[in-house]
Design an enzyme around this catalytic site. Structure first.
Site, short mmCIF file in Angstrom:
data_model
loop_
_atom_site.label_atom_id
_atom_site.label_comp_id
_atom_site.label_asym_id
_atom_site.label_seq_id
_atom_site.Cartn_x
_atom_site.Cartn_y
_atom_site.Cartn_z
N ASP A 147 3.15 11.08 -7.94
CA ASP A 147 3.59 11.81 -6.75
C ASP A 147 4.82 12.64 -7.12
O ASP A 147 4.68 13.78 -7.60
CB ASP A 147 3.88 10.78 -5.64
CG ASP A 147 4.18 11.41 -4.29
OD1 ASP A 147 4.18 12.64 -4.20
OD2 ASP A 147 4.42 10.66 -3.32
N PHE A 193 -0.76 11.14 3.09
CA PHE A 193 -0.44 9.76 2.75
C PHE A 193 -1.73 8.97 2.59
O PHE A 193 -2.44 8.69 3.56
CB PHE A 193 0.47 9.11 3.80
CG PHE A 193 1.01 7.80 3.29
CD1 PHE A 193 1.96 7.78 2.30
CD2 PHE A 193 0.50 6.59 3.75
CE1 PHE A 193 2.43 6.58 1.77
CE2 PHE A 193 0.96 5.38 3.24
CZ PHE A 193 1.93 5.38 2.25
N GLU A 223 -2.02 4.62 -14.16
CA GLU A 223 -1.41 4.70 -12.82
C GLU A 223 -2.46 4.96 -11.75
O GLU A 223 -3.51 5.53 -12.03
CB GLU A 223 -0.39 5.84 -12.78
CG GLU A 223 1.03 5.42 -13.07
CD GLU A 223 1.65 4.56 -11.95
OE1 GLU A 223 0.91 3.98 -11.13
OE2 GLU A 223 2.89 4.47 -11.92
N ASP A 224 -2.13 4.56 -10.53
CA ASP A 224 -2.99 4.93 -9.41
C ASP A 224 -2.64 6.33 -8.91
O ASP A 224 -3.52 7.09 -8.53
CB ASP A 224 -2.89 3.90 -8.27
CG ASP A 224 -1.46 3.61 -7.85
OD1 ASP A 224 -0.53 3.86 -8.65
OD2 ASP A 224 -1.25 3.13 -6.72
N ARG A 232 -4.46 -2.08 -0.07
CA ARG A 232 -4.76 -1.93 -1.50
C ARG A 232 -6.22 -2.31 -1.80
O ARG A 232 -6.80 -1.84 -2.77
CB ARG A 232 -3.88 -2.85 -2.34
CG ARG A 232 -2.40 -2.52 -2.31
CD ARG A 232 -1.69 -3.34 -3.37
NE ARG A 232 -0.25 -3.42 -3.19
CZ ARG A 232 0.62 -2.54 -3.66
NH1 ARG A 232 0.20 -1.47 -4.30
NH2 ARG A 232 1.92 -2.71 -3.49
N LYS A 269 -0.90 14.06 -7.15
CA LYS A 269 -0.51 14.78 -5.94
C LYS A 269 0.55 15.81 -6.35
O LYS A 269 1.75 15.58 -6.23
CB LYS A 269 0.06 13.79 -4.92
CG LYS A 269 0.12 14.32 -3.51
CD LYS A 269 1.02 13.47 -2.65
CE LYS A 269 0.32 12.33 -1.98
NZ LYS A 269 1.20 11.64 -1.01
C1 PRP Z 1 3.62 3.97 -6.73
C2 PRP Z 1 2.55 4.28 -7.75
C3 PRP Z 1 3.35 4.83 -8.91
C4 PRP Z 1 4.52 5.51 -8.23
C5 PRP Z 1 4.26 6.97 -8.19
O1 PRP Z 1 4.10 2.70 -7.02
O2 PRP Z 1 1.81 3.16 -8.11
O3 PRP Z 1 3.82 3.80 -9.75
O4 PRP Z 1 4.60 4.97 -6.91
O5 PRP Z 1 5.24 7.62 -7.49
P1 PRP Z 1 6.19 8.72 -8.11
O6 PRP Z 1 5.38 9.68 -8.92
O7 PRP Z 1 6.76 9.39 -6.86
O8 PRP Z 1 7.25 8.05 -8.91
P2 PRP Z 1 5.02 1.83 -6.04
O9 PRP Z 1 6.44 1.94 -6.48
O10 PRP Z 1 4.72 2.19 -4.63
O11 PRP Z 1 4.56 0.37 -6.36
P3 PRP Z 1 3.11 -0.29 -6.21
O12 PRP Z 1 2.28 0.19 -7.38
O13 PRP Z 1 3.37 -1.76 -6.27
O14 PRP Z 1 2.53 0.15 -4.89
#
Ligand code: PRP
Length: 180
Positions: free
Chosen positions: A103, A152, A99-100, A165, A131
């Site tokens: 949150d 953010f 994962e990136d 990105r 985070k």
């Molecule tokens: C983001 C991120 C994680 C998730 C984390 O993805 O890449 O998958 O949110 O958030 P959380 O811990 O609050 O669940 P997003 O749904 O924005 O899709 P993306 O990777 O295409 O940006």
């Protein structure tokens, strides 16, 4: 051009590469002989996944999922929607989610439970960013490169309405960008 929208560079490209190298060495040791499937959660994980795998020196397989949670805003909706699943049966396999960011934790909590139900041999998480102040459900990554404050952030895969990105670092977005 993109840099004008960034308030502060939080983690530089060099720091990310160094962290990926260190994590890659650790994963080489931990997963040697296990032939794990690294599951990238699209789209945010792409730059980190691409860097990390170059530093893993044992057999691994790659797969990807598309799971939505943010829906274009700046905070998590908590709704998990699997739009693309992995291509293979994961029963008996070692799974490492890439994962990136973690949150609220809802995305990974849901995914980990789903893969345990599918009888994966093990289910772990490696994340570029954590985070902790954003957490709404109890979940911790097994491997975390950086812990960040409740700001953010964009870049290195992280987006604001699908933009930023491609920044080669992680930065804090200027408030005026998302309040205008
Ligand atoms: C983001 C991120 C994680 C998730 C984390 O993805 O890449 O998958 O949110 O958030 P959380 O811990 O609050 O669940 P997003 O749904 O924005 O899709 P993306 O990777 O295409 O940006």
């Amino acid at each position: 051009m993109l840099e004008k929208d960034i308030k502060k560079v939080l983690i530089s490209h060099d720091e990310i590469v160094a962290a990926a190298k260190k994590l890659g060495a650790q994963l080489t040791e931990d997963y040697h002989g296990k032939n794990p499937i690294l599951v990238g959660v699209l789209k945010g994980s792409v730059p980190f996944m691409a860097e990390l795998i170059k530093h893993i020196d044992t057999h691994i397989e790659l797969d990807f999922m598309i799971v939505s949670s943010y829906h274009g805003g700046t905070s998590s909706s908590g709704v998990i929607n699997v739009k693309k699943d992995v291509d293979q049966d994961v029963a008996g396999r070692h799974i490492l989610f890439i994962e990136d960011i973690i949150d609220t934790g809802k995305t990974l909590k849901n995914l980990c439970e789903m893969f345990k139900d599918r009888n994966a041999a093990s289910v772990k998480i490696a994340t570029l960013l954590d985070k902790p102040e954003g957490r709404l459900v109890e979940i911790e990554a097994d491997y975390t490169c950086f812990t960040i404050p409740n700001e953010f952030v964009v870049g290195y895969g992280l987006d604001y309405v699908e933009n930023y990105r491609n920044l080669p670092y992680v930065g804090i977005l200027k408030e005026e960008v998302y309040t205008k």
